[in-house]
Design a protein around this motif. Structure first.
Motif, PDB file in Angstrom:
ATOM      1  N   UNK A   3       0.838  -1.185   0.000  1.00  6.57           N
ATOM      2  CA  UNK A   3       0.000   0.000   0.000  1.00  6.57           C
ATOM      3  C   UNK A   3       0.882   1.247   0.000  1.00  6.57           C
ATOM      4  N   UNK A   4       0.272   2.360  -0.312  1.00 11.53           N
ATOM      5  CA  UNK A   4       1.008   3.620  -0.291  1.00 11.53           C
ATOM      6  C   UNK A   4       1.505   3.918   1.119  1.00 11.53           C
ATOM      7  N   UNK A  64      14.432   4.948  -3.174  1.00  9.85           N
ATOM      8  CA  UNK A  64      13.031   5.006  -2.734  1.00  9.85           C
ATOM      9  C   UNK A  64      12.099   5.215  -3.926  1.00  9.85           C
ATOM     10  N   UNK A  65      12.468   6.130  -4.798  1.00  7.61           N
ATOM     11  CA  UNK A  65      11.632   6.425  -5.959  1.00  7.61           C
ATOM     12  C   UNK A  65      11.487   5.202  -6.851  1.00  7.61           C
ATOM     13  N   UNK A  66      12.596   4.526  -7.123  1.00  6.08           N
ATOM     14  CA  UNK A  66      12.537   3.342  -7.980  1.00  6.08           C
ATOM     15  C   UNK A  66      11.705   2.228  -7.341  1.00  6.08           C
ATOM     16  N   UNK A  69       8.070   3.107  -7.433  1.00  5.98           N
ATOM     17  CA  UNK A  69       7.565   2.990  -8.802  1.00  5.98           C
ATOM     18  C   UNK A  69       7.369   1.523  -9.177  1.00  5.98           C
ATOM     19  N   UNK A  70       8.312   0.686  -8.789  1.00  2.67           N
ATOM     20  CA  UNK A  70       8.211  -0.745  -9.103  1.00  2.67           C
ATOM     21  C   UNK A  70       6.982  -1.372  -8.448  1.00  2.67           C
ATOM     22  N   UNK A  71       6.691  -0.954  -7.216  1.00 10.07           N
ATOM     23  CA  UNK A  71       5.591  -1.572  -6.481  1.00 10.07           C
ATOM     24  C   UNK A  71       4.224  -0.976  -6.807  1.00 10.07           C
ATOM     25  N   UNK A  72       4.142   0.364  -6.989  1.00  5.70           N
ATOM     26  CA  UNK A  72       2.828   0.999  -7.141  1.00  5.70           C
ATOM     27  C   UNK A  72       2.796   2.123  -8.178  1.00  5.70           C
ATOM     28  N   UNK A  76       3.119   5.480  -6.157  1.00  9.80           N
ATOM     29  CA  UNK A  76       3.981   4.773  -5.219  1.00  9.80           C
ATOM     30  C   UNK A  76       5.360   5.414  -5.124  1.00  9.80           C
ATOM     31  N   UNK A  77       5.890   5.846  -6.263  1.00  8.66           N
ATOM     32  CA  UNK A  77       7.179   6.538  -6.275  1.00  8.66           C
ATOM     33  C   UNK A  77       7.094   7.829  -5.466  1.00  8.66           C
TER      34      UNK A  77
END
Length: 181
Positions: A3-4, A64-66, A69-72, A76-77
């Protein structure tokens, strides 16, 4: 399901204890993102960490950004990035407000000295882990030795060192590929 809130909270925690910069934070990232959450594999984290060092910006923010982005995706990023930078913004605001009043206190100077020593120990730990995960053959050892010597004993820009290692790796890959044909 990621989740976010999980992304924000995990990276907020990482950002809260992030002393010493990128190398010092690798063990913390590995524990949270690989071991605890399973969002990345250890090899993905090392690859991402290496890539984040070659791109503009703070390594923690790039990782963190990557990961977010990968997850959500894009949202998410954003949550991961906000999570990792929010503690620094809070801490910097507090420090700026009180630093002039406490900077000369011996206990504060000793505490900061202790934090520097701990950050050095974490960086050494990171170097050992990166060695284990990144150096897989004799070519890796040679590249490591050459880059280390150039970095320590010359004024060659790290950009050129990274590009040289990149080019060497690409040439090695292609020569191995040609030899297999």
């Amino acid at each position: 399901m990621t989740t976010y809130y999980q992304l924000f909270a995990s990276f907020f925690k990482i950002g809260s204890i992030m002393f010493g910069g990128g190398y010092a934070m690798l063990p913390v990232l590995e524990h949270e993102v690989v071991d605890r959450r399973g969002w990345l594999t250890g090899e993905e984290l090392i690859d991402l960490f290496a890539l984040a060092q070659c791109t503009p910006g703070v390594i923690a923010v790039n990782v963190a950004t990557h990961t977010g982005y990968k997850k959500r995706g894009v949202v998410g990023a954003a949550f991961s990035t906000l999570g990792v930078i929010t503690p620094s913004l809070i801490i910097i605001t507090i420090i700026a407000a009180v630093l002039n009043n406490v900077a000369d206190i011996p206990a504060v100077q000793s505490a900061l000295a202790g934090i520097r020593v701990a950050a050095c120990a974490l960086m050494i730990n990171t170097m050992v882990k990166m060695w284990k995960n990144g150096i897989k053959d004799w070519l890796g050892i040679v590249i490591f030795a050459v880059i280390s010597l150039l970095a320590v004993f010359t004024d060659v820009s790290t950009v050129w060192l990274v590009l040289g290692a990149l080019l060497t790796g690409i040439l090695s890959f292609h020569s191995k590929r040609e030899a297999e044909k």
